[in-house]
Scaffold this active site. Structure first.
Site, PDB file in Angstrom:
ATOM      1  N   GLY A 460       0.770  -1.235   0.000  1.00  0.00           N
ATOM      2  CA  GLY A 460       0.000   0.000   0.000  1.00  0.00           C
ATOM      3  C   GLY A 460       0.804   1.288   0.000  1.00  0.00           C
ATOM      4  O   GLY A 460       0.308   2.323  -0.416  1.00  0.00           O
ATOM      5  N   GLU A 696       7.250   3.542   9.343  1.00  0.00           N
ATOM      6  CA  GLU A 696       7.132   3.384  10.792  1.00  0.00           C
ATOM      7  C   GLU A 696       7.128   4.732  11.505  1.00  0.00           C
ATOM      8  O   GLU A 696       6.293   4.993  12.371  1.00  0.00           O
ATOM      9  CB  GLU A 696       8.291   2.537  11.345  1.00  0.00           C
ATOM     10  CG  GLU A 696       8.779   1.420  10.440  1.00  0.00           C
ATOM     11  CD  GLU A 696       7.806   0.271  10.309  1.00  0.00           C
ATOM     12  OE1 GLU A 696       6.812   0.237  11.046  1.00  0.00           O
ATOM     13  OE2 GLU A 696       8.031  -0.607   9.450  1.00  0.00           O
TER      14      GLU A 696
END
Lengths: 734, 326
Positions: A460, A696
């Site tokens: 994604g 992240e």
């Protein structure tokens, strides 16, 4: 800024029109339908399991349990060490290790018949006492001697205790689940002894290896296809028992088997961010210099695998502090094994560290950003290396300006807008930049297209778009002439998509392969008559033509070059990996999240009036996909801060909010204004493009930013996530 | 899900007749709750009687009242111009419920009949007296943050999840039903019931009866009404506490008032004592606070939901304040 830095998502059209094929959607002739029946106890043994009614139900082809399974040969191996222990071996015996653990596989000719038959299966158990509550299982705490599990000390052990000003506090995060929109799903089939799966995996090569291990077949005989993923957030980093179950079923029937987990099973069977309790001890001089920092974490794992993550790592390097101690312990509980979830470790750790930093700043009566600047780390003291690049100060400045930090007052509850209390807060995030060995094949085709091949997935973030942009930049090809083939075994080996390493790893490999391909094309062209007496060094590739730099009338198109040489393709396959030079540096991405909240203390209502996320991720390859990823990560952090918690009724060891109505993630209306910005300065060391990594760090630091803003607004310090309204109205007096 | 029959009814009478023939049949309209319950094996009817073809979708403005067909969609009612003008409380409550997609499917009658969202009711591996009588209540001593603070019993502390019903309870609505024994009407506030020892029964509707319409009498609350919903996220979340207020103000004098709460009891919780107290008084913070304290006097928490007592008090004050300053 390169001309490809703002191209549209190359798979966007396929995704929004529904033409992208996800694993369970592959048209597979003869496919049959399977589901897993879960245990209704959290620990014990299966005394009896009645499958007769299900077996006799219409359309049922097989019911597989531990009693009749053909055990895969890999089950016989002494310890099949996989990541961090022995993964659950589905149907191996009668033991139940967690609630909803699969105890039967039902396969039928239609989806409806399969579902109905599954409802007929009944088991009796010999129950054993289960343990699912971390707070009540401290006696089972264990230290695992590994890189992650070892204690760390720099300077004096627990030196914070001797400081002029000391802060000690405990922070808790609950279990959070990944739960991407696309359910875990697989189609499994066998061609003789060769398995093929279409499955939701973040790493084609990792899944191949796991399947090869369990079934005792050569890795090369395992085909894995995972071309499109509807999100994963880390849950696709493991090969789960449901995948093995589908393969077992398919092998038994010698037919393709499709298995899609129910939404409820997504909460119990495919990992989660582990419940973690953290103790912080911070010490500083009255002037605000950190002198000691101790960070201890106790996290849950399962009874059969030692899952560990970098929860305490950030505390070792993010601030300039002489005396640092970290300790990390795990507690086995009767649940499924946790698995890395976006911002793994650091998202949990930053909540404790950045909340504690905020608390200490108030104690010192110093602005929280000033406090951080006073303790800015000029180098990485953990590894004793210079930073490859660090633009954290630019993130602070950019965020302060956008959020209107100057309107913040240090006295909690002192700013109001109408009846609403206003609070500002921030939290720092970071994540290591990794570069994994990656092979890419780049080829020019006679139809004028450039094809880039790599087995890496795109779950994604826009990996295919990134590859397109880099390939187009190096070759000068228009982005629409770049074709990406990915997410399948058999292609040149790419890395697992995780740890924010994909652009650094795969992007570099695309960069290198394309450069070699251009060189190869030029070399081939230089042998062509048109360039007689012109050395290859004087040729260049521009707009699909090899041209003499000195005499632009001398040129040949790539298409002609291929046809004149009777080539079906001109190709280069190359493996790229990190340099020795890079090992001399500490390479990290940095982010800072800023939040402005409005709080109604009577109703406990927290409004996110404005959220700003700033990041230093090196070069930004694509503004659109990067911004999308940053928005998404920040929203994940908002969920962590305000809503997400898997609630367990410990009397039964079962989750009670295992559905999307009761397990809350934010909706659009929860965030009134959100923006992101990137410093966008090239890292000179990390890789050829100068990128660092984003996935992240987009989430890390958001939860403490919210907690800190809520404190600034109300004077109420919430140390246990999520910050639900009952935690605000409890003590704020009307 | 087990196999079941589905038939389309052409008239309300035939719907009732068809249902009566079966021991375990149910009407289906929007299906936004029933289908979930069937998928989770909480309920497993042999037969569904599809009533979507019935002529029960109209919203009719009659003299001194409005009649809303039981099959009118939640969105249709919420967005109806005249409803918005004359009964804005109903429109606000409807819009606060569920999500746009669910509201597009859900009918008025179905909304009234939706079951509790208590997690123990939905998880068939857990005890629940409402799902399986005498199996025990999982929520007492368990997870009960969402649960009742009024009118609960030792066998059930679940709440009714509807927003719409809170407004209808406040607005003195009447429910019209048709059954094998003919037609009858039920006061809205009597429609849902408290759990007592029989929590498996949510309301007073007989098993074979069909809701045909709901009527609301005209009122003077249009200007000063408000629906305040407190929830864990801004959309698609059930109320922790909600308050429906209708005020009939003359200058600052409270001529008449309607107050009801959601998320606090097994049924929409009408605050009649607080209404009596407010009637004839002048709008003020103190008056609202006194009314709220009176309303919450009997509230009882079960642990995780204790916060609802403070929250409920504050929400009543907030809703009255907002409604009175419109």
């Amino acid at each position: 800024m390169s001309k490809t830095s703002n191209i549209n998502r190359v798979d966007g059209f396929a995704k929004v029109t529904g033409s992208a094929t996800y694993s369970a959607e592959y048209k597979t002739p003869g496919v049959v339908y399977a589901c897993l029946v879960g245990s209704t106890i959290a620990k014990g043994r299966i005394k009896t399991i009645d499958t007769k009614k299900a077996e006799w139900a219409p359309g049922v082809l097989a019911v597989i349990t531990h009693l009749n399974v053909d055990k895969p040969v890999g089950y016989q191996k002494a310890k099949d060490k996989h990541n961090f222990g022995q993964p659950l071996q589905i149907f191996k015996d009668d033991s139940v290790l967690y609630y909803d653990q699969p105890i039967a596989l039902v396969i039928a000719d239609t989806f409806e018949r399969m579902q109905y038959a599954a409802s007929l299966i009944k088991a009796d158990y010999l129950k054993e006492e289960h343990s699912t509550e971390l707070k009540k299982a401290a006696d089972k705490e264990k230290k695992v001697e590994t890189e992650k599990g070892n204690d760390y000390h720099r300077g004096e052990q627990d030196g914070y205790k001797n400081a002029e000003v000391v802060l000690e506090a405990e922070y808790t995060i609950p279990t959070e689940v990944h739960n991407p929109m696309e359910l875990a799903n697989i189609i499994a089939k066998w061609d003789g002894n060769k398995p093929t799966v279409f499955t939701k995996s973040q790493g084609v090569e990792g899944t191949r290896k796991s399947i090869a291990g369990v079934f005792g077949v050569p890795i090369e005989d395992v085909s894995v296809n995972s071309e499109y993923l509807g999100g994963a957030f880390g849950m696709g980093l493991h090969t789960w028992p449901y995948e093995i179950a589908a393969l077992i079923g398919s092998k038994k029937l010698n037919r393709p088997v499709k298995l899609v987990l129910h939404r409820e099973q997504m909460f119990t069977n495919v990992g989660f961010r582990p419940y973690t309790i953290q103790k912080m001890g911070l010490g500083a001089t009255k002037a605000g210099k950190l002198t000691g920092l101790t960070h201890e974490a106790v996290a849950m794992t399962s009874s059969y695998e030692d899952f560990m993550e970098g929860t305490v790592n950030m505390s070792r390097f993010i601030y300039d502090c002489a005396n640092v101690s970290t300790r990390y312990r795990i507690v086995p509980l009767d649940t499924c094994t946790p698995i890395w979830m976006r911002g793994p470790g650091e998202a949990t750790g930053s909540f404790a560290l950045e909340s504690a930093m905020d608390e200490l700043a108030y104690k010192l009566n110093i602005d929280p950003i000033e406090f951080r600047k006073l303790n800015y780390a000029e180098k990485d003291l953990e590894q004793n290396k210079p930073w490859s690049s660090k633009y954290l100060l630019e993130c602070y400045e950019g965020g302060m300006e956008r959020i209107g930090w100057k309107n913040r007052k240090n006295e909690p509850g002192s700013v109001k807008e109408g009846d609403w209390l206003v609070g500002y807060g921030m939290g720092t995030g970071t994540f290591g930049c990794y570069r994994n060995p990656t092979s890419v094949k780049a080829k020019f085709l006679p139809d004028g297209n450039l094809v880039l091949q790599c087995s890496v997935n795109d779950m994604g973030p826009g990996t295919a778009t990134m590859m397109t942009a880099i390939g187009a930049d190096i070759t000068g090809f228009p982005a629409e002439n770049v074709i990406i083939e990915m997410g399948k075994s058999g292609l040149p080996k790419g890395p697992t998509q995780g740890g924010s390493a994909t652009t650094s790893s795969v992007g570099s490999a695309v960069n290198d392969a394309c450069k070699l391909l251009v060189e190869k094309a030029i070399k081939l062209a230089s042998e062509n008559a048109v360039f007689k007496n012109i050395p290859a060094a004087d040729l260049e590739l521009a707009e699909g033509m090899i041209v003499s730099k000195k005499n632009s009338s001398k040129s040949i198109s790539l298409i002609s070059l291929l046809s004149e040489n009777k080539l079906e393709e001109l190709a280069v396959e190359n493996q790229s990996k990190g340099t020795e030079e890079a090992k001399k540096y500490s390479i990290y991405s940095f982010s800072v999240h800023f939040v402005k909240v409005l709080v109604n203390p009577n109703l406990g209502k927290i409004r996110l009036a404005h959220v700003v996320s700033c990041a230093d991720i090196g070069t930004v390859i694509n503004q659109k996909t990067s911004a999308g990823q940053m928005f998404g990560g920040a929203v994940g952090g908002i969920g962590m801060g305000l809503m997400e918690a898997l609630e367990i009724d410990h009397r039964f060891g079962r989750p009670i909010n295992n559905n999307f109505a009761d397990y809350h993630v934010p909706v659009n209306a929860d965030i009134e204004k959100q923006e992101v910005f990137f410093v966008n300065k090239k890292d000179p060391i990390s890789n050829p493009m100068g990128t660092k990594g984003l996935g992240e760090t987009a989430l890390v630091g958001m939860a403490p930013a919210i907690a800190n803003a809520v404190f600034n607004a109300t004077g109420k310090r919430v140390r246990d996530l999520p910050i639900t309204l009952d935690k605000i109205i409890e003590t704020v007096k009307v | 899900m087990k196999n079941f029959q589905i038939i389309k009814a052409l008239t309300s009478a035939s719907a009732v007749t068809n249902l009566s023939k079966e021991t375990d049949a149910k009407f289906i309209a929007g299906g936004t709750n029933l289908v979930d319950l069937m998928k989770k094996n909480v309920t497993a009817p042999d037969k569904l009687v599809d009533i979507n073809t019935l002529d029960l979708k109209k919203i009719e403005f009659l003299s001194k009242k409005v009649s809303i067909g039981a099959l009118a969609k939640n969105t249709q009612v919420a967005e109806d111009k005249v409803i918005k003008e004359k009964f804005p409380l109903l429109s606000l409550a409807l819009a606060a419920g569920a999500s746009q997609q669910i509201r597009n499917m859900a009918s008025v009658g179905g909304n009234m009949l939706q079951r509790t969202r208590c997690p123990y009711f939905y998880n068939t591996d857990m005890p629940c007296n409402k799902r399986v009588p005498k199996s025990g209540c999982g929520a007492i001593g368990g997870s009960n943050r969402m649960h009742a603070v009024f009118g609960a019993s030792e066998s059930c502390i679940a709440v009714h999840p509807s927003d719409m019903c809170v407004a209808l309870a406040a607005l003195d609505a009447t429910v019209f039903v048709e059954g094998p024994k003919g037609k009858r009407k039920i006061e809205f506030t009597d429609f849902h019931r408290l759990p007592g020892n029989t929590p498996e029964k949510d309301n007073v509707l007989d098993a074979k009866e069909l809701i045909t319409s709901v009527e609301i009498p005209e009122n003077n609350f249009a200007k000063n009404s408000h629906y305040l919903k407190i929830r864990d996220r801004s959309s698609y979340a059930f109320a922790l506490v909600s308050v429906a207020v209708g005020l009939d103000l003359k200058n600052n004098l409270i001529n008449d008032v309607r107050l009801a709460m959601g998320g606090v009891a097994h049924k929409p919780w009408r605050l009649t004592e607080a209404e009596k107290f407010l009637k004839g008084k002048t709008v003020s913070e103190t008056t609202f606070k006194q009314a709220a304290d009176l309303a919450m006097k009997e509230a009882k928490g079960y642990g995780e939901n204790n916060f609802k007592i403070t929250l409920g008090t504050n929400a009543i004050i907030e809703a009255l304040t907002i409604a009175s300053s419109k």
